[in-house]
Motif scaffolding. Structure first.
Motif, PDB file in Angstrom:
ATOM      1  N   UNK A  83       0.847  -1.187   0.000  1.00 38.33           N
ATOM      2  CA  UNK A  83       0.000   0.000   0.000  1.00 38.33           C
ATOM      3  C   UNK A  83       0.883   1.238   0.000  1.00 38.33           C
ATOM      4  N   UNK A  84       0.652   2.132   0.950  1.00 36.34           N
ATOM      5  CA  UNK A  84       1.463   3.339   1.048  1.00 36.34           C
ATOM      6  C   UNK A  84       2.712   3.149   1.895  1.00 36.34           C
ATOM      7  N   UNK A  85       2.908   1.935   2.432  1.00 34.03           N
ATOM      8  CA  UNK A  85       4.066   1.659   3.283  1.00 34.03           C
ATOM      9  C   UNK A  85       5.165   0.973   2.478  1.00 34.03           C
ATOM     10  N   UNK A  86       6.395   1.397   2.735  1.00 34.23           N
ATOM     11  CA  UNK A  86       7.564   0.755   2.135  1.00 34.23           C
ATOM     12  C   UNK A  86       8.472   0.311   3.266  1.00 34.23           C
ATOM     13  N   UNK A  87       9.008  -0.898   3.160  1.00 36.23           N
ATOM     14  CA  UNK A  87      10.046  -1.365   4.072  1.00 36.23           C
ATOM     15  C   UNK A  87      11.324  -1.470   3.259  1.00 36.23           C
ATOM     16  N   UNK A  88      12.346  -0.698   3.650  1.00 29.18           N
ATOM     17  CA  UNK A  88      13.648  -0.778   3.003  1.00 29.18           C
ATOM     18  C   UNK A  88      14.581  -1.566   3.906  1.00 29.18           C
ATOM     19  N   UNK A  89      15.279  -2.537   3.322  1.00 34.41           N
ATOM     20  CA  UNK A  89      16.147  -3.443   4.059  1.00 34.41           C
ATOM     21  C   UNK A  89      17.605  -3.094   3.782  1.00 34.41           C
ATOM     22  N   UNK A  90      18.373  -3.023   4.860  1.00 34.02           N
ATOM     23  CA  UNK A  90      19.804  -2.695   4.780  1.00 34.02           C
ATOM     24  C   UNK A  90      20.574  -3.818   5.462  1.00 34.02           C
ATOM     25  N   UNK A  91      21.724  -4.178   4.867  1.00 35.47           N
ATOM     26  CA  UNK A  91      22.527  -5.257   5.426  1.00 35.47           C
ATOM     27  C   UNK A  91      24.000  -4.907   5.385  1.00 35.47           C
ATOM     28  N   UNK A  92      24.759  -5.602   6.212  1.00 34.13           N
ATOM     29  CA  UNK A  92      26.209  -5.456   6.192  1.00 34.13           C
ATOM     30  C   UNK A  92      26.692  -6.021   4.860  1.00 34.13           C
ATOM     31  N   UNK A  93      27.478  -5.255   4.145  1.00 33.14           N
ATOM     32  CA  UNK A  93      27.931  -5.685   2.813  1.00 33.14           C
ATOM     33  C   UNK A  93      28.957  -6.780   2.908  1.00 33.14           C
TER      34      UNK A  93
END
Length: 179
Positions: free
Chosen positions: A169-179
């Protein structure tokens, strides 16, 4: 708000109307936990909930078996509500009343999952400061992830350690990780 799954499944939690919050919708929360369910055993992880608000996300982690959860919010009413709810349900949630950025600058806490749900009207600079401080201070354990919830009008894909986003919907989850 309601708890989607686990030992507290279907329990409704009603937050006071005067809290400055925008709880994650049940649909978005269910989708997020479907992703996390494929990545982690909930009873084996630790969680840091930033801009915790009502504690909505933390209650879901506890219901699924997580025993090590820390919530950070600068609003006294939010912290009080989380403490009252955690006590009523006998949930193992630690709370810290603090400005999230000050907390991130000084904390040596390391966790498997860091969930951040800052105000949607944050500037790009404010959003970028979250992963910057998390990764600079090595706050994620090996194979850990940082998840930032934001609106569809915000794009975080240019930030360091960005991995992918999921939209609900109007929500976004952005995922970040250790490279």
């Amino acid at each position: 708000m309601r708890i989607i799954s686990g030992i507290y499944k279907s329990r409704k939690i009603v937050a006071p109307k005067n809290l400055p919050v925008r709880p994650t919708t049940d649909m978005a929360k269910e989708s997020l936990f479907n992703i996390l369910n494929n990545l982690f055993y909930f009873d084996e992880i630790s969680v840091l909930d930033l801009f915790a608000g009502t504690g909505n996300i933390s209650y879901e982690f506890v219901s699924r078996g997580t025993q090590n959860i820390t919530c950070v919010d600068q609003d006294y009413g939010c912290i009080k509500f989380i403490n009252q709810t955690a006590e009523a349900f006998e949930m193992p949630i630690n709370t810290i009343k603090s400005d999230v950025f000050k907390f991130l600058e000084k904390s040596s806490l390391q966790t498997d999952v860091i969930f951040a749900d800052p105000p949607y009207n944050f500037s790009e600079e404010q959003f970028s400061k979250i992963p910057e401080l998390v990764f600079k201070n090595n706050m994620l354990l090996e194979n850990g992830i940082l998840i930032i919830e934001h609106s569809k009008h915000t794009d975080l894909s240019n930030l360091n350690h960005y991995n992918y986003s999921k939209s609900y919907g109007g929500n976004i989850f952005s995922f970040f990780e250790i490279a």
